[in-house]
Write an enzyme that holds these catalytic residues in place. Sequence first.
Site, PDB file in Angstrom:
ATOM      1  CB  SER A   1      34.689  46.542  47.074  1.00  0.00           C
ATOM      2  OG  SER A   1      33.465  45.823  47.130  1.00  0.00           O
TER       3      SER A   1
ATOM      4  CG  ASP B   1      34.131  47.552  40.909  1.00  0.00           C
ATOM      5  OD1 ASP B   1      32.932  47.860  41.057  1.00  0.00           O
ATOM      6  OD2 ASP B   1      34.733  46.767  41.662  1.00  0.00           O
ATOM      7  N   GLY B   2      37.004  45.319  40.045  1.00  0.00           N
ATOM      8  CA  GLY B   2      36.865  43.867  39.896  1.00  0.00           C
ATOM      9  C   GLY B   2      38.180  43.185  39.603  1.00  0.00           C
ATOM     10  N   GLY B   3      38.626  42.337  40.511  1.00  0.00           N
ATOM     11  CA  GLY B   3      39.835  41.543  40.270  1.00  0.00           C
ATOM     12  C   GLY B   3      41.125  42.335  40.324  1.00  0.00           C
TER      13      GLY B   3
ATOM     14  CG  ASP C   1      30.222  46.385  45.216  1.00  0.00           C
ATOM     15  OD1 ASP C   1      31.253  45.783  45.563  1.00  0.00           O
ATOM     16  OD2 ASP C   1      30.185  47.165  44.240  1.00  0.00           O
TER      17      ASP C   1
ATOM     18  N   GLY D   1      38.401  44.753  46.538  1.00  0.00           N
ATOM     19  CA  GLY D   1      37.651  44.130  47.619  1.00  0.00           C
ATOM     20  C   GLY D   1      38.474  43.042  48.295  1.00  0.00           C
ATOM     21  CB  SER D   2      39.236  39.554  47.224  1.00  0.00           C
ATOM     22  OG  SER D   2      37.935  39.342  46.769  1.00  0.00           O
TER      23      SER D   2
ATOM     24  N   GLY E   1      28.503  41.153  40.236  1.00  0.00           N
ATOM     25  CA  GLY E   1      27.672  40.285  41.074  1.00  0.00           C
ATOM     26  C   GLY E   1      28.429  39.631  42.201  1.00  0.00           C
ATOM     27  CG  PHE E   2      29.246  36.627  42.525  1.00  0.00           C
ATOM     28  CD1 PHE E   2      28.636  36.553  41.274  1.00  0.00           C
ATOM     29  CD2 PHE E   2      28.549  36.158  43.642  1.00  0.00           C
ATOM     30  CE1 PHE E   2      27.367  36.001  41.131  1.00  0.00           C
ATOM     31  CE2 PHE E   2      27.279  35.609  43.504  1.00  0.00           C
ATOM     32  CZ  PHE E   2      26.686  35.521  42.241  1.00  0.00           C
ATOM     33  N   GLY E   3      32.470  39.225  44.384  1.00  0.00           N
ATOM     34  CA  GLY E   3      33.876  39.573  44.583  1.00  0.00           C
ATOM     35  C   GLY E   3      34.736  38.354  44.334  1.00  0.00           C
ATOM     36  N   GLY E   4      36.034  38.554  44.359  1.00  0.00           N
ATOM     37  CA  GLY E   4      36.963  37.438  44.259  1.00  0.00           C
ATOM     38  C   GLY E   4      37.123  36.839  42.878  1.00  0.00           C
TER      39      GLY E   4
END
Length: 216
Positions: free
Chosen positions: A7, A174-176, A34, A196-197, A141-144
Amino acid sequence: MKCLSPSILAADYGKLAEEIRKVDEAGAQYIHIDVMDGAFVPNITIGAPVLADLRKYTDKIMDVHLMVKEPDRFVEDFVEAGADIITVHAEACTHLDRTISHIKEQGVLAGVALNPATPISTITHVLEMVDMVLIMSVNPGFGGQSFIPYTLDKIVDLRRCLGERGLKLDIQIDGGVTLDNIDDILDAGANIIVAGSSVFHGDAGANVAAFLEHMS
Ligand code: DX5
Ligand code: ZN
């Protein structure tokens, strides 16, 4: 097939083309874009014009995640800009069936996304229409952010439901997602992994290679 979709939300926006080249050359099969409107989610990112420029730098699958209200308004723009998959949130569509048809009519793949608290039953009637289901493992809404553990159960339930109906859809998470939880996620039945992160923070090429090793 198991695929990695880094991402770019976590990438350095000041050198996105270079960041995409790194993960492309390291073997990532997708690039996760995103798109946020500040209305469906409390953040704003990029629009179709940026995708059109990024398209020039990679032939990998452009995996566009529309976190926007009433996404029908933007489908053609993102197709024109080079999207290969357009994923919309069930929660953001007044007429989800019509929106999915609208995406498919453009000749690209259609995905439907569910926020963590949204049940799988929300999309029961459109599973035959879509190519991919995106299970959000963070609130969008946010990465990390940290992975929400109960979303693993949603992947298991969805994979079982698809099996019972003879549907071979991709399940995207998707996410974490990290190297510490990727094995559990794959075991649960997800096969398109957004990260992503845990890709772009540090050595992106080495991080992609580490993910792909777990996925092989
Ligand atoms: C969140 C986005 C995710 C996010 C993933 O709303 O949809 O794609 O960028 O980033 P990480 O992997 O850092 O949680
Ligand atoms: Zn996303």
